[in-house]
Motif scaffolding. Structure first.
Motif, PDB file in Angstrom:
ATOM      1  N   ASN A   9      13.067   9.642  95.260  1.00 42.05           N
ATOM      2  CA  ASN A   9      14.139   8.688  94.960  1.00 42.05           C
ATOM      3  C   ASN A   9      13.570   7.438  94.276  1.00 42.05           C
ATOM      4  O   ASN A   9      13.913   6.314  94.628  1.00 42.05           O
ATOM      5  CB  ASN A   9      14.904   8.318  96.234  1.00 42.05           C
ATOM      6  CG  ASN A   9      16.228   7.639  95.967  1.00 42.05           C
ATOM      7  OD1 ASN A   9      16.756   7.686  94.854  1.00 42.05           O
ATOM      8  ND2 ASN A   9      16.756   6.976  96.986  1.00 42.05           N
ATOM      9  N   THR A  55      17.011  14.903 117.941  1.00 47.77           N
ATOM     10  CA  THR A  55      18.364  14.364 117.814  1.00 47.77           C
ATOM     11  C   THR A  55      19.065  14.240 119.158  1.00 47.77           C
ATOM     12  O   THR A  55      20.086  13.553 119.257  1.00 47.77           O
ATOM     13  CB  THR A  55      19.218  15.246 116.891  1.00 47.77           C
ATOM     14  OG1 THR A  55      19.365  16.549 117.477  1.00 47.77           O
ATOM     15  CG2 THR A  55      18.582  15.375 115.522  1.00 47.77           C
ATOM     16  N   ASP A 115      12.680   5.833  98.838  1.00 42.44           N
ATOM     17  CA  ASP A 115      12.638   6.427 100.176  1.00 42.44           C
ATOM     18  C   ASP A 115      11.451   5.894 100.974  1.00 42.44           C
ATOM     19  O   ASP A 115      11.579   5.620 102.170  1.00 42.44           O
ATOM     20  CB  ASP A 115      12.582   7.952 100.081  1.00 42.44           C
ATOM     21  CG  ASP A 115      13.941   8.556  99.751  1.00 42.44           C
ATOM     22  OD1 ASP A 115      14.961   7.912 100.046  1.00 42.44           O
ATOM     23  OD2 ASP A 115      13.978   9.665  99.193  1.00 42.44           O
ATOM     24  N   LEU A 144      15.379  11.224 101.837  1.00 45.73           N
ATOM     25  CA  LEU A 144      15.805  11.008 103.215  1.00 45.73           C
ATOM     26  C   LEU A 144      17.232  11.457 103.460  1.00 45.73           C
ATOM     27  O   LEU A 144      17.679  11.494 104.614  1.00 45.73           O
ATOM     28  CB  LEU A 144      15.639   9.533 103.590  1.00 45.73           C
ATOM     29  CG  LEU A 144      14.197   9.017 103.636  1.00 45.73           C
ATOM     30  CD1 LEU A 144      14.168   7.537 103.999  1.00 45.73           C
ATOM     31  CD2 LEU A 144      13.352   9.819 104.618  1.00 45.73           C
ATOM     32  N   ASP A 145      17.953  11.806 102.383  1.00 45.49           N
ATOM     33  CA  ASP A 145      19.286  12.376 102.566  1.00 45.49           C
ATOM     34  C   ASP A 145      19.221  13.826 103.025  1.00 45.49           C
ATOM     35  O   ASP A 145      20.218  14.369 103.502  1.00 45.49           O
ATOM     36  CB  ASP A 145      20.086  12.297 101.255  1.00 45.49           C
ATOM     37  CG  ASP A 145      20.494  10.870 100.921  1.00 45.49           C
ATOM     38  OD1 ASP A 145      20.589  10.055 101.855  1.00 45.49           O
ATOM     39  OD2 ASP A 145      20.697  10.578  99.729  1.00 45.49           O
ATOM     40  N   ASP A 146      18.058  14.454 102.856  1.00 45.18           N
ATOM     41  CA  ASP A 146      17.870  15.804 103.380  1.00 45.18           C
ATOM     42  C   ASP A 146      17.949  15.749 104.906  1.00 45.18           C
ATOM     43  O   ASP A 146      17.364  14.867 105.540  1.00 45.18           O
ATOM     44  CB  ASP A 146      16.501  16.330 102.945  1.00 45.18           C
ATOM     45  CG  ASP A 146      16.251  17.752 103.419  1.00 45.18           C
ATOM     46  OD1 ASP A 146      16.461  18.677 102.627  1.00 45.18           O
ATOM     47  OD2 ASP A 146      15.815  17.923 104.571  1.00 45.18           O
ATOM     48  N   ALA A 147      18.679  16.696 105.491  1.00 42.11           N
ATOM     49  CA  ALA A 147      18.893  16.663 106.944  1.00 42.11           C
ATOM     50  C   ALA A 147      17.584  16.715 107.715  1.00 42.11           C
ATOM     51  O   ALA A 147      17.465  16.149 108.812  1.00 42.11           O
ATOM     52  CB  ALA A 147      19.798  17.816 107.366  1.00 42.11           C
ATOM     53  N   HIS A 151      14.603   8.882 110.798  1.00 43.01           N
ATOM     54  CA  HIS A 151      15.397   7.846 111.467  1.00 43.01           C
ATOM     55  C   HIS A 151      15.498   8.110 112.968  1.00 43.01           C
ATOM     56  O   HIS A 151      15.558   7.162 113.768  1.00 43.01           O
ATOM     57  CB  HIS A 151      16.786   7.766 110.833  1.00 43.01           C
ATOM     58  CG  HIS A 151      16.748   7.375 109.382  1.00 43.01           C
ATOM     59  ND1 HIS A 151      16.312   6.144 108.958  1.00 43.01           N
ATOM     60  CD2 HIS A 151      17.080   8.080 108.259  1.00 43.01           C
ATOM     61  CE1 HIS A 151      16.391   6.079 107.632  1.00 43.01           C
ATOM     62  NE2 HIS A 151      16.854   7.234 107.191  1.00 43.01           N
ATOM     63  N   SER A 190      14.260  15.789 106.438  1.00 45.18           N
ATOM     64  CA  SER A 190      13.457  14.583 106.236  1.00 45.18           C
ATOM     65  C   SER A 190      14.143  13.357 106.824  1.00 45.18           C
ATOM     66  O   SER A 190      13.484  12.396 107.220  1.00 45.18           O
ATOM     67  CB  SER A 190      13.186  14.380 104.744  1.00 45.18           C
ATOM     68  OG  SER A 190      12.347  15.410 104.258  1.00 45.18           O
ATOM     69  N   GLY A 191      15.464  13.392 106.886  1.00 43.45           N
ATOM     70  CA  GLY A 191      16.199  12.286 107.484  1.00 43.45           C
ATOM     71  C   GLY A 191      15.944  12.122 108.968  1.00 43.45           C
ATOM     72  O   GLY A 191      16.339  11.108 109.565  1.00 43.45           O
ATOM     73  N   SER A 206       7.663  13.647 110.600  1.00 46.19           N
ATOM     74  CA  SER A 206       9.011  14.183 110.386  1.00 46.19           C
ATOM     75  C   SER A 206       8.987  15.160 109.214  1.00 46.19           C
ATOM     76  O   SER A 206       8.170  15.037 108.298  1.00 46.19           O
ATOM     77  CB  SER A 206       9.996  13.045 110.119  1.00 46.19           C
ATOM     78  OG  SER A 206       9.542  12.191 109.083  1.00 46.19           O
TER      79      SER A 206
END
Length: 309
Positions: A125, A52, A129, A86-89, A95, A91-92, A72
């Motif tokens: 999802n 990040t 996803d 992918l909303d999981d911090a 991006h 697994s996201g 990831s």
């Protein structure tokens, strides 16, 4: 070939690709035990830390890059987790992997992106996803197939060609059933080279005919065996008289790593205990699978060079 490794862990990519003559230009890892291993085993390779926080400037100074690889975190996609997708911090962070690859592509000439994750990515999802993953890699909008994702496929978009396939470590000569989704993006002249991941059906569906010293179960946290026992640390080995946890040395062999690869000093100089070693291995790639993918990427790159010549 020069590569950038993200979510590096015990750096299985180095173990797989150094014998091919590939050079690791940088790693990216924040877990303390893995950072200790990287300092000890690859002392001359910079660790860029959290994905990040990696900047374009940090990438640019690395020079030429051919491949970016990373698996990831899978917690949001795994069927064993809460399925936040992918909303999981964690697994996201896929991006962030895409952001870094795009920077490496434009600043350093990177051609290939390799992404790895659990097969649960296909159903997360309702399949949307994985559609996001493939679409982001290809540079297009990818719908969820009516009959589901299956075990392999291709997608084409503005970025290039994406191939994906489910590969099992036991097909590559290690005594471990470890099915993982691998996706490879080629932003180069993909039409002039052989496929990277797509192989004859016999390779995908039939394990090689070779003896296995230790029949094993699937790896993963708190898997349930057929005899209704729970196995901690995610690994179990069938031995004469029953089933038991393997030693870290045995798990290293299950992943195709050198003996005691994970037995390194921590930041205080004491050797890592078994817990961090198990975690590093459990989050790792199986080395021979990544080596095979590397040979396929090599063949693809060489085919393009022959075409130019």
């Amino acid at each position: 070939m020069r590569y950038l490794s993200l979510f590096s862990g015990m750096e299985a990519a180095h173990l797989a690709w150094a014998p091919l003559g590939w050079e690791c230009v940088a790693v990216a890892e924040i877990e303390p035990a893995a950072c200790a291993l990287l300092r000890h085993r690859l002392p001359d390779v910079p660790n860029l830390g959290s994905v990040t926080e990696i900047t374009d400037e940090q990438i640019a100074v690395l020079g030429g890059i051919d491949v970016v690889i990373g698996g990831s975190p899978c917690q949001g996609l795994s069927v064993a987790g809460r399925r936040a997708g992918l909303d999981d911090a964690r697994s996201g962070l896929f991006h962030e992997q895409m952001r870094i690859f795009n920077a490496a592509r434009h600043l350093c000439g990177a051609r290939f992106l390799v992404w790895e994750n659990v097969p649960g990515a296909f159903s997360s999802n309702q399949g949307r996803d994985f559609a996001v993953v493939v679409g982001a890699m290809a540079g297009s909008v990818v719908p969820v197939p009516r009959d589901g994702w299956g075990c392999e496929g291709v997608a084409l978009g503005d970025n290039g060609l994406v191939e994906w396939s489910v590969l099992d470590a036991q097909w590559f000569g290690v005594a471990q059933r470890r099915r993982r989704v691998f996706s490879v993006l080629d932003t180069g002249n993909w039409s002039d080279r052989p496929p990277v991941l797509l192989e004859p059906e016999s390779m995908r569906r039939h394990p090689p005919a070779r003896p296995r010293p230790y029949p094993t179960i699937d790896c993963g946290i708190w898997r349930k065996r057929q005899c209704n026992q729970w196995v901690r640390n995610g690994f179990a080995i069938a031995r004469p008289g029953g089933v038991s946890n393997p030693t870290p040395l045995e798990v290293e062999r299950l992943f195709g790593a050198p003996d005691n690869w994970t037995l390194v000093p921590d930041q205080n100089g004491a050797l890592l205990n078994d817990g961090p070693r198990y975690r590093m291995l459990g989050n790792s790639f199986a080395v021979p699978v990544i080596r095979w993918i590397g040979t396929r990427i090599d063949a693809a790159a060489q085919a393009a060079l022959r075409k130019v010549a």
